[in-house]
Design a protein around this motif. Structure first.
Motif, short mmCIF file in Angstrom:
data_model
loop_
_atom_site.label_atom_id
_atom_site.label_comp_id
_atom_site.label_asym_id
_atom_site.label_seq_id
_atom_site.Cartn_x
_atom_site.Cartn_y
_atom_site.Cartn_z
N THR A 127 -3.35 -24.76 15.34
CA THR A 127 -3.65 -25.02 16.74
C THR A 127 -5.14 -25.25 16.92
O THR A 127 -5.92 -25.07 16.00
N LYS A 128 -5.53 -25.60 18.13
CA LYS A 128 -6.84 -26.23 18.25
C LYS A 128 -8.03 -25.29 18.09
O LYS A 128 -9.10 -25.72 17.68
N ARG A 129 -7.87 -24.01 18.38
CA ARG A 129 -9.04 -23.15 18.23
C ARG A 129 -9.06 -22.39 16.90
O ARG A 129 -9.83 -21.48 16.71
N ALA A 130 -8.21 -22.80 16.01
CA ALA A 130 -8.15 -22.11 14.72
C ALA A 130 -9.39 -22.40 13.90
O ALA A 130 -9.92 -23.51 13.92
N LYS A 131 -9.86 -21.37 13.20
CA LYS A 131 -10.96 -21.59 12.27
C LYS A 131 -10.39 -22.26 11.03
O LYS A 131 -9.22 -22.10 10.69
N ALA A 132 -11.22 -23.00 10.34
CA ALA A 132 -10.70 -23.86 9.27
C ALA A 132 -10.57 -23.16 7.92
O ALA A 132 -9.88 -23.63 7.03
N ASP A 133 -11.22 -21.99 7.78
CA ASP A 133 -11.39 -21.45 6.42
C ASP A 133 -10.36 -20.39 6.04
O ASP A 133 -10.70 -19.37 5.47
N HIS A 134 -9.09 -20.62 6.36
CA HIS A 134 -8.10 -19.59 6.08
C HIS A 134 -7.08 -19.98 5.02
O HIS A 134 -6.03 -19.37 4.93
N ALA A 135 -7.42 -21.00 4.22
CA ALA A 135 -6.44 -21.47 3.23
C ALA A 135 -6.02 -20.34 2.29
O ALA A 135 -4.84 -20.19 1.96
N ASN A 136 -6.98 -19.51 1.89
CA ASN A 136 -6.66 -18.40 0.98
C ASN A 136 -5.82 -17.35 1.67
O ASN A 136 -4.96 -16.73 1.06
N ASP A 137 -6.09 -17.15 2.97
CA ASP A 137 -5.36 -16.13 3.71
C ASP A 137 -3.88 -16.44 3.75
O ASP A 137 -3.06 -15.54 3.72
N LEU A 138 -3.56 -17.72 3.83
CA LEU A 138 -2.15 -18.11 3.87
C LEU A 138 -1.44 -17.59 2.62
O LEU A 138 -0.37 -17.00 2.70
N ARG A 139 -2.07 -17.81 1.46
CA ARG A 139 -1.45 -17.35 0.22
C ARG A 139 -1.40 -15.82 0.20
O ARG A 139 -0.39 -15.22 -0.14
N THR A 140 -2.52 -15.20 0.61
CA THR A 140 -2.59 -13.73 0.59
C THR A 140 -1.49 -13.09 1.41
O THR A 140 -0.75 -12.25 0.93
N VAL A 141 -1.38 -13.52 2.69
CA VAL A 141 -0.40 -12.84 3.55
C VAL A 141 1.03 -13.07 3.07
O VAL A 141 1.86 -12.17 3.14
N MET A 142 1.28 -14.26 2.52
CA MET A 142 2.64 -14.52 2.03
C MET A 142 2.96 -13.63 0.85
O MET A 142 4.08 -13.15 0.69
N GLU A 143 1.94 -13.40 0.00
CA GLU A 143 2.18 -12.54 -1.16
C GLU A 143 2.35 -11.08 -0.75
O GLU A 143 3.22 -10.39 -1.27
N VAL A 144 1.53 -10.64 0.21
CA VAL A 144 1.62 -9.25 0.64
C VAL A 144 3.03 -8.93 1.16
O VAL A 144 3.61 -7.91 0.81
N VAL A 145 3.57 -9.81 1.98
CA VAL A 145 4.90 -9.53 2.53
C VAL A 145 6.02 -10.03 1.62
O VAL A 145 7.20 -9.93 1.97
N GLY A 146 5.64 -10.58 0.48
CA GLY A 146 6.65 -10.99 -0.50
C GLY A 146 7.48 -12.19 -0.10
O GLY A 146 8.63 -12.31 -0.47
N MET A 147 6.87 -13.10 0.68
CA MET A 147 7.63 -14.28 1.09
C MET A 147 7.19 -15.55 0.36
O MET A 147 7.68 -16.63 0.67
N HIS A 148 6.28 -15.42 -0.61
CA HIS A 148 5.79 -16.63 -1.28
C HIS A 148 6.90 -17.36 -2.03
O HIS A 148 6.88 -18.56 -2.15
N ALA A 149 7.88 -16.58 -2.51
CA ALA A 149 8.99 -17.22 -3.24
C ALA A 149 9.92 -17.97 -2.29
O ALA A 149 10.73 -18.78 -2.71
N HIS A 150 9.80 -17.66 -0.99
CA HIS A 150 10.70 -18.28 0.00
C HIS A 150 9.98 -19.27 0.90
O HIS A 150 10.47 -19.61 1.97
N ALA A 151 8.79 -19.71 0.45
CA ALA A 151 7.91 -20.51 1.31
C ALA A 151 8.60 -21.74 1.91
O ALA A 151 8.32 -22.11 3.04
N GLN A 152 9.50 -22.35 1.16
CA GLN A 152 10.08 -23.61 1.63
C GLN A 152 11.44 -23.42 2.31
O GLN A 152 12.12 -24.39 2.62
#
Lengths: 280, 253
Positions: free
Chosen positions: A116-141
């Motif tokens: 969305t429009k006010r999002a900061k741009a530097d969160h690419a790593n966070d996406l991977r991190t949060v998915m791994e923490v909650v164990g959803m990286h294997a279900h990403a798609q």
């Protein structure tokens, strides 16, 4: 952040009245003044109809939503009006219903706050991190309708942290889960809030949940006033690390839940395997 | 498999019976023609029949397309300005209680006997189902979907494009399926009134000239046209609607 700022009230709620449209008052002169340190959690406990969800939406600046809504009093978050605080972009919200977008994959849903429009741009790593923490990286798609209730809540938890929020508001997101799922999600939540040093306000009707997750517990009574307001030594404070809490929860629950869960997992699905929708 | 064999057998039986009674009783042939006569008629007049089919098809498809684009445009405007929907509702209701086909002569007088009058009525008839079902889909979204957009400061255009429009797709496609059939009906009805070429004109002429072969071949082509449009929409839905058509379910962990 300097010392003075750290001790300023993070959330200040002063004599708040609120009613939807011309309905009865939901909040009637609620007042509290609250200092949360960065990374701490305030748990607000109240029964059904105590106005706790309304309070959370006022703090998020989502209410008043209609011109007919009647509200008075004063709320500040981080020294700003709720709407200003939200527009500044450091806020996240977890809804009671996971509120996933059914046409997007798990990964797209989690990344939504970054699109969305006010999002900061530097969160690419966070996406991977949060998915791994909650164990959803294997279900990403996968798509939301392919997920169970517990998985959907995990996705909504990951989404709330992907923008590394300064403040997070939780509207009893764990209330529809069974106890085994609850304990796992408490662990994910505590891991993430420590990682991102997020200050959070949790609204719940569950006193145990408030005691496990809160650094400070506030109870709204049937009279609409704060009847209990106390810093508590949350269960997790006895442990230096979140991992210990998870161990603790495991130790507490596993002897009872383990066998039951095993039984449930091995049992054949009833009917066509369709999950009942928790809030329809 | 067994069911489709039974179905084909039934169809063959029907055709054989039709042919038999048509040959045996001239009155039957006069009313319904016979399969062999229809095939022969098609062989002799295929270019004229195809031209009629293509003309009616073009009218229906263009009408449907114009209706779809304008309905979704208006839906997007109403998503942005919900007051607009409330203002439009009385007009919508009025237009719906009018039996649209009474407008056929009006458009012929207004636009002449070419394809424009057919396209216009088809567009008008197809507009409402797409518009109302799509907007209804939007109105029934959970309140938390809107709050989600608020929390993350999503702009109006982002919400419409990335959240609302995809989420109303199931209702939009339901509206389109209704409209697909309506578009063929509208084009044919205006052709009844006046046309240079078209399946509707053929059908009209076949009645006054007592030409059962022309009637049956045009009728079959009309059914084919409706089926093609409906099938086309089903294909589009299969391609882009996977997220709600999928039958895979939660596996419980």
């Amino acid at each position: 952040m300097n010392e003075a700022a750290a001790s300023d009230p993070f959330i200040n709620v002063r004599d708040v009245h609120f009613a939807y449209g011309d309905g009865p008052a939901v909040l009637n002169g609620l007042s509290f003044n609250f200092t949360l340190k960065k990374g701490q959690t305030l748990a607000v406990v109240g029964g059904s109809g105590s106005g706790k969800s309304t309070l959370l939406r006022l703090i998020a600046g989502l209410l008043p939503g209609q011109p007919q809504d009647r509200s008075s009093g004063r709320i500040t978050v981080g020294g700003m009006s709720p709407v200003d605080y939200r527009r500044a972009g450091g806020l996240s919200f977890i809804f009671q219903d996971p509120t996933l977008l059914d046409h997007m994959t798990v990964a797209e849903n989690i990344a939504l706050p970054l699109l969305t429009k006010r999002a900061k741009a530097d969160h690419a790593n966070d996406l991977r991190t949060v998915m791994e923490v909650v164990g959803m990286h294997a279900h990403a798609q996968r798509l939301p309708r392919e997920l169970s209730g517990g998985m959907r809540t995990r996705v909504s938890l990951a989404r709330a942290f992907v923008n590394a929020p300064d403040a997070l508001l939780l509207d009893e997101p764990f209330s529809a889960l069974d106890i085994a799922w609850k304990s796992r999600l408490y662990g994910y939540f505590m891991d993430l809030r420590t990682r991102y040093n997020t200050t959070s306000v949790l609204v719940t009707h569950d006193i145990q949940e408030a005691a496990i997750l809160g650094d400070h517990v506030l109870v709204i009574g049937n009279n609409g006033q704060v009847v209990f307001d106390k810093a508590i030594r949350g269960i997790h404070q006895g442990h230096a690390r979140i991992a210990h809490l998870n161990d603790h929860l495991k130790e507490m629950f596993d002897p009872v839940i383990g066998p039951i869960q095993e039984e449930l997992m091995n049992a054949p699905l009833v009917g066509n395997g369709t999950q009942p929708r928790p809030f329809s | 498999m067994r069911r489709s064999i039974a179905y084909i057998l039934f169809l063959v039986l029907l055709l054989v019976a039709w042919e038999y009674f048509g040959q045996r009783y001239p009155s039957v042939r006069l009313m319904t023609s016979t399969p062999s006569h229809i095939v022969a008629y098609f062989g002799n007049h295929w270019s004229a029949l195809l031209e009629a089919f293509a003309t009616t098809g073009l009218e229906a498809v263009l009408g449907l397309l114009i209706a779809f684009v304008s309905a979704m445009g208006l839906v997007m405007l109403c998503m942005r300005y919900p007051q607009l929907f409330d203002a439009l509702l009385p007009i919508m209701v009025t237009s719906q209680v009018t039996p649209m086909i009474v407008l056929a002569p009006f458009f012929v007088i207004l636009m002449g006997i070419g394809i424009a009058s057919k396209i216009t009525l088809a567009a008008i008839m197809c507009f409402f189902p797409v518009f109302i079902s799509s907007y209804q889909g939007y109105r029934t979204l959970k309140p938390s979907i809107h709050e989600l957009g608020d929390v993350y400061n999503a702009g109006q255009w982002f919400r419409i494009r990335r959240i609302y429009l995809p989420l109303v797709m199931p209702q939009m496609m339901a509206g389109l399926r209704v409209s697909a059939t309506l578009s063929v009906i509208a084009a044919i009805v205006v052709e009844f009134t006046a046309a240079q070429v078209g399946l509707g004109k053929n059908l009209f002429l076949s009645a006054i000239r007592l030409e059962p072969d022309l009637m049956m071949s045009s009728l079959l082509l009309s059914i084919l046209l409706g089926a093609l449009l409906y099938g086309g929409i089903a294909l589009i839905e299969k391609r882009w609607g996977g997220w709600y058509l999928t039958t895979r379910q939660a596996d419980g962990n």
